[in-house]
Design a protein around this motif. Structure first.
Motif, PDB file in Angstrom:
ATOM      1  N   TYR A  14      84.284  45.822  49.327  1.00 18.47           N
ATOM      2  CA  TYR A  14      82.931  45.522  48.882  1.00 18.47           C
ATOM      3  C   TYR A  14      83.512  44.640  47.459  1.00 18.47           C
ATOM      4  CZ  TYR A  14      78.434  44.730  46.807  1.00 18.47           C
ATOM      5  OH  TYR A  14      77.287  44.301  46.135  1.00 18.47           O
ATOM      6  N   ASP A  15      84.334  45.331  46.392  1.00 19.36           N
ATOM      7  CA  ASP A  15      84.788  44.743  45.269  1.00 19.36           C
ATOM      8  C   ASP A  15      85.790  43.516  45.456  1.00 19.36           C
ATOM      9  OD1 ASP A  15      83.379  46.534  43.969  1.00 19.36           O
ATOM     10  OD2 ASP A  15      85.223  47.746  43.547  1.00 19.36           O
ATOM     11  N   ASP A  16      86.486  43.588  46.473  1.00 16.27           N
ATOM     12  CA  ASP A  16      87.288  42.424  46.887  1.00 16.27           C
ATOM     13  C   ASP A  16      86.581  41.024  47.246  1.00 16.27           C
ATOM     14  OD1 ASP A  16      89.426  43.923  46.101  1.00 16.27           O
ATOM     15  OD2 ASP A  16      90.052  44.207  48.320  1.00 16.27           O
ATOM     16  N   LEU A  17      85.472  41.128  48.015  1.00 17.60           N
ATOM     17  CA  LEU A  17      84.537  40.335  48.393  1.00 17.60           C
ATOM     18  C   LEU A  17      83.791  39.495  47.319  1.00 17.60           C
ATOM     19  CD1 LEU A  17      82.711  41.933  51.500  1.00 17.60           C
ATOM     20  CD2 LEU A  17      84.667  40.067  51.794  1.00 17.60           C
ATOM     21  N   LEU A  18      83.635  40.315  46.334  1.00 15.66           N
ATOM     22  CA  LEU A  18      82.924  39.597  45.054  1.00 15.66           C
ATOM     23  C   LEU A  18      83.838  39.099  44.210  1.00 15.66           C
ATOM     24  CD1 LEU A  18      80.298  42.541  44.252  1.00 15.66           C
ATOM     25  CD2 LEU A  18      79.829  40.604  45.856  1.00 15.66           C
ATOM     26  N   THR A  19      85.043  39.679  44.039  1.00 13.50           N
ATOM     27  CA  THR A  19      85.805  39.100  43.120  1.00 13.50           C
ATOM     28  C   THR A  19      86.673  37.960  43.573  1.00 13.50           C
ATOM     29  OG1 THR A  19      87.427  40.800  43.698  1.00 13.50           O
ATOM     30  CG2 THR A  19      86.294  41.182  41.848  1.00 13.50           C
ATOM     31  N   SER A  20      86.881  37.961  44.909  1.00 11.92           N
ATOM     32  CA  SER A  20      87.542  36.936  45.563  1.00 11.92           C
ATOM     33  C   SER A  20      86.702  35.395  45.313  1.00 11.92           C
ATOM     34  CB  SER A  20      87.653  37.150  47.181  1.00 11.92           C
ATOM     35  OG  SER A  20      86.563  37.252  47.512  1.00 11.92           O
ATOM     36  N   GLN A  21      85.443  35.572  45.395  1.00 10.08           N
ATOM     37  CA  GLN A  21      84.618  34.543  45.128  1.00 10.08           C
ATOM     38  C   GLN A  21      84.586  34.001  43.854  1.00 10.08           C
ATOM     39  OE1 GLN A  21      80.332  35.342  46.053  1.00 10.08           O
ATOM     40  NE2 GLN A  21      80.765  35.932  48.371  1.00 10.08           N
ATOM     41  N   LEU A  22      84.601  34.923  42.740  1.00  7.36           N
ATOM     42  CA  LEU A  22      85.101  34.506  41.309  1.00  7.36           C
ATOM     43  C   LEU A  22      86.340  33.822  41.149  1.00  7.36           C
ATOM     44  CD1 LEU A  22      83.523  37.529  39.454  1.00  7.36           C
ATOM     45  CD2 LEU A  22      82.083  35.345  39.857  1.00  7.36           C
ATOM     46  N   ILE A  23      87.141  34.458  41.861  1.00  7.06           N
ATOM     47  CA  ILE A  23      88.673  33.816  41.700  1.00  7.06           C
ATOM     48  C   ILE A  23      88.667  32.461  42.510  1.00  7.06           C
ATOM     49  CG2 ILE A  23      91.101  34.050  42.596  1.00  7.06           C
ATOM     50  CD1 ILE A  23      90.588  36.973  42.435  1.00  7.06           C
ATOM     51  N   GLU A  24      88.043  32.337  43.622  1.00  5.89           N
ATOM     52  CA  GLU A  24      88.074  31.024  44.247  1.00  5.89           C
ATOM     53  C   GLU A  24      87.202  29.957  43.651  1.00  5.89           C
ATOM     54  OE1 GLU A  24      85.123  30.217  47.608  1.00  5.89           O
ATOM     55  OE2 GLU A  24      86.921  30.121  48.667  1.00  5.89           O
ATOM     56  N   THR A  25      86.120  30.343  42.875  1.00  3.40           N
ATOM     57  CA  THR A  25      85.224  29.684  41.860  1.00  3.40           C
ATOM     58  C   THR A  25      86.097  28.933  40.869  1.00  3.40           C
ATOM     59  OG1 THR A  25      83.376  30.552  42.605  1.00  3.40           O
ATOM     60  CG2 THR A  25      83.088  29.452  40.601  1.00  3.40           C
ATOM     61  N   SER A  26      86.935  29.998  40.112  1.00  2.00           N
ATOM     62  CA  SER A  26      87.518  29.469  39.081  1.00  2.00           C
ATOM     63  C   SER A  26      88.815  28.331  39.230  1.00  2.00           C
ATOM     64  CB  SER A  26      88.317  30.517  38.290  1.00  2.00           C
ATOM     65  OG  SER A  26      89.212  31.480  39.320  1.00  2.00           O
ATOM     66  N   TYR A  27      89.446  28.770  40.700  1.00  2.00           N
ATOM     67  CA  TYR A  27      90.376  27.704  41.015  1.00  2.00           C
ATOM     68  C   TYR A  27      89.801  26.438  41.369  1.00  2.00           C
ATOM     69  CZ  TYR A  27      94.204  31.035  41.348  1.00  2.00           C
ATOM     70  OH  TYR A  27      95.284  32.101  41.243  1.00  2.00           O
ATOM     71  N   ILE A  28      88.741  26.392  42.048  1.00  2.00           N
ATOM     72  CA  ILE A  28      87.677  25.371  42.501  1.00  2.00           C
ATOM     73  C   ILE A  28      87.473  24.484  41.255  1.00  2.00           C
ATOM     74  CG2 ILE A  28      85.813  24.467  43.662  1.00  2.00           C
ATOM     75  CD1 ILE A  28      88.139  25.092  45.338  1.00  2.00           C
ATOM     76  N   HIS A  29      86.616  25.312  40.164  1.00  3.19           N
ATOM     77  CA  HIS A  29      86.414  24.562  38.927  1.00  3.19           C
ATOM     78  C   HIS A  29      87.416  23.660  38.448  1.00  3.19           C
ATOM     79  CE1 HIS A  29      82.165  26.867  38.460  1.00  3.19           C
ATOM     80  NE2 HIS A  29      82.503  26.240  39.736  1.00  3.19           N
ATOM     81  N   LEU A  30      88.536  24.486  38.215  1.00  2.00           N
ATOM     82  CA  LEU A  30      89.913  23.780  37.657  1.00  2.00           C
ATOM     83  C   LEU A  30      90.230  22.640  38.374  1.00  2.00           C
ATOM     84  CD1 LEU A  30      92.074  26.760  36.482  1.00  2.00           C
ATOM     85  CD2 LEU A  30      90.578  25.197  35.039  1.00  2.00           C
ATOM     86  N   PHE A  31      90.226  22.856  39.799  1.00  2.00           N
ATOM     87  CA  PHE A  31      90.953  21.808  40.659  1.00  2.00           C
ATOM     88  C   PHE A  31      89.779  20.597  40.592  1.00  2.00           C
ATOM     89  CE2 PHE A  31      90.365  20.243  45.279  1.00  2.00           C
ATOM     90  CZ  PHE A  31      91.643  19.743  45.209  1.00  2.00           C
ATOM     91  N   ALA A  32      88.610  20.826  40.630  1.00  2.00           N
ATOM     92  CA  ALA A  32      87.520  19.612  40.651  1.00  2.00           C
ATOM     93  C   ALA A  32      87.422  19.256  39.195  1.00  2.00           C
ATOM     94  CB  ALA A  32      86.319  20.061  41.012  1.00  2.00           C
ATOM     95  N   GLY A  33      87.725  19.929  38.180  1.00  2.00           N
ATOM     96  CA  GLY A  33      87.587  19.444  36.790  1.00  2.00           C
ATOM     97  C   GLY A  33      88.880  18.275  36.521  1.00  2.00           C
TER      98      GLY A  33
END
Length: 560
Positions: free
Chosen positions: A160-179
């Motif tokens: 459960y914790d990995d499902l939540l944190t993986s979303q946050l990690i993915e979001t941080s990468y995506i925001h840097l990538f898109a930025g």
């Protein structure tokens, strides 16, 4: 790390994180459905032999159930429960082995209550219910807004914790990538504002912005909770952005690698895109996939033509497109889509850098040439032949008419003073250039004893012009013209402007001594004029010099 390397670095991070896979911890079997509402249907041991494998339509927001058998292949570690992540249309309750583990909205009450819940939801599964072996996932749902979207569109079971944190990690990468692409978009847009004729730069800027918007819209689910009734808006935005990118990328390559009948082929391509966009518009995956295929085919055709013509960068673009094909068959469509677009945009950036480099080298060469020609022109004005003739004429005038001799000296001193003031500047006021021309005419009147006159029409005192170019045209007119029957030569400077260009017209009214041939050798004066125009206006100018019935006509057109 500079702007060009950042997108590549982030692309590698995204690609590696997307391709990393752990050993599976569950196995999912076929899902079955039934319209109706009985709480007993959540039980693990319920007999669902009469349930159907597919429901095409659930009318009027009625309750329906789904049951999915799942094998847990590995029991969770102590105090680390599993969780389940679902992408399901509708509002629903989730049961695991008959136990309610979560609620997402108010199933069966959508018509009377405000929309509640989100399309992508994560629920924790009690640790004692995730032993190794068979389990049953039961979902009690209603579909008031999209009654034809029955099913579980995506499911993942992990800690459960990995499902939540993986979303946050993915979001941080995506925001840097898109930025990175957002910064590139603004950077090249501001460069375009500095040179509004560089349309490839504008197209690249808009493409980067669309890709940024596409990335953020695709992965918005990790930051913004979206109710399933609003999901179609997100898909419409994604499809529209795909349409824009699918058009802009081939358009950009068309600008870099021009080919015959470009407008015709671009028109045909736009027609194909519109057909794909309209045909089966409700099938968003179909639309997106076919747009990508059309983009690739058209871009590959342009790149192949560029390679055939040995255009710079064409081979790299073609190799990039071929790599995109390999990526497509190695990972999922979504990952291949963003990885492919990133590589294509980077190849576009490379082409743009080549173009900027060529422009910079051309500009530097023009500066060198302008400096050399400026020195040659200065040398021409103070060369012994010019000074000897001028001083000889000055001696004659001093002997015959001392007063006119003084005026001659003053005119000569004024011209040299003006020339020394302007020769190191890039642009000077048109009034200062005209003053230099008038001063030169006074000197030549004393030297040649010809009646020279100067006229102006439509001159804007606020206009600026590269120094010495009108003076050079005037000197050419004096040198290569013979006086009219009344011993006069007349010069006229006209000016006009509109929203597209401004134009200087320099006319010489005399008997021309020049040969009007296309192969006439270009002298130092004309080379100086062209070098000065290139230095100040790059390639946004046009210069013509041609004979007319009254003498000679020179036209300088500067595009805005």
């Amino acid at each position: 790390m500079n702007l060009r390397s950042l997108p590549c670095f982030l692309l590698v991070l995204l690609f590696v994180s997307s391709c990393t896979q752990e050993s599976p911890i569950f196995k999912k079997y076929e899902t079955v459905f039934k319209i109706g509402d009985q709480q007993e249907w959540a039980a693990k041991k319920w007999n669902n032999q009469d349930w159907v494998k597919k429901i095409d339509w659930v009318p009027d927001g009625l309750i329906f159930w789904s049951r999915t058998e799942i094998d847990i292949l590995k029991a969770p570690e102590t105090f680390q429960p599993y969780g389940i992540q679902l992408e399901v249309y509708g509002e629903y309750e989730v049961f695991w082995d008959g136990t309610l583990i979560g609620r997402n909205g108010n199933p069966g009450q959508e018509a009377i209550l405000e929309p509640e819940g989100k399309l992508w939801a994560t629920f924790s599964i009690p640790e004692h219910l995730t032993t190794k072996g068979e389990h049953v996932l039961a979902i009690r749902s209603s579909l008031y807004h999209f009654p034809d979207h029955v099913g579980i569109w995506a499911m993942d079971i992990n800690y459960y914790d990995d499902l939540l944190t993986s979303q946050l990690i993915e979001t941080s990468y995506i925001h840097l990538f898109a930025g990175a692409f957002l910064i590139a978009s603004f950077y090249f847009f501001f460069l375009f504002l500095g040179n509004k004729k560089e349309y490839p730069m504008l197209v690249f800027s808009i493409s980067c912005f669309f890709f940024f918007a596409l990335t953020m819209t695709q992965f918005i689910r990790t930051t913004v909770p979206i109710h399933y009734s609003l999901h179609v808006i997100r898909l419409e935005v994604i499809t529209s952005l795909m349409f824009g990118i699918s058009f802009l990328i081939p358009l950009y390559f068309s600008m870099q690698f021009p080919y015959p009948k470009r407008k015709l082929f671009l028109g045909i391509y736009v027609g194909i895109l519109l057909y794909i966009f309209i045909f089966k518009h409700h099938s968003f995956n179909f639309t997106a996939y076919n747009m990508v295929v059309s983009l690739w085919v058209f871009s590959a055709g342009i790149a192949i033509f560029g390679v055939y013509k040995k255009a710079k960068g064409a081979l790299l673009v073609l190799l990039t497109l071929l790599i995109c094909v390999g990526i497509r068959y190695s990972v999922s469509f979504t990952v291949s889509l963003f990885a492919g677009f990133s590589l294509i945009l980077l190849s576009m950036l490379y082409l743009l850098s080549l173009r900027i480099k060529e422009q910079r080298l051309a500009y530097e060469n023009s500066l060198v040439q302008s400096t050399r020609l400026r020195l040659e022109l200065l040398k021409k004005n103070i060369q012994p032949h010019f000074l000897m003739n001028t001083l000889t004429s000055l001696i004659d005038w001093v002997e015959e008419s001392p007063k006119k001799g003084v005026l001659f000296i003053e005119a000569l001193a004024k011209e040299f003073d003006l020339f020394n003031q302007i020769e190191n500047q890039t642009l000077i006021p048109i009034t200062q250039e005209i003053e230099l021309c008038r001063s030169h005419l006074k000197i030549m009147e004393y030297r040649k004893e010809v009646n020279y006159s100067w006229e102006e029409e439509g001159i804007d005192p606020e206009e600026k012009i590269p120094p010495g170019i009108l003076h050079t045209l005037l000197e050419n007119g004096i040198t290569h013209s013979l006086p009219l029957e009344d011993n006069s030569i007349r010069f006229k400077l006209g000016f006009e402007s509109n929203s597209d260009f401004k134009c200087f017209t320099f006319l010489t009214f005399a008997t021309s001594a020049r040969e009007a041939t296309n192969n006439m050798k270009e002298g130092t004066g004309l080379k100086y004029i062209k070098a000065r125009l290139t230095e100040s206006y790059h390639e946004q100018w046009e210069f013509t010099s041609e004979p007319v019935h009254h003498g000679w006509k020179n036209t300088i057109k500067i595009y805005l």
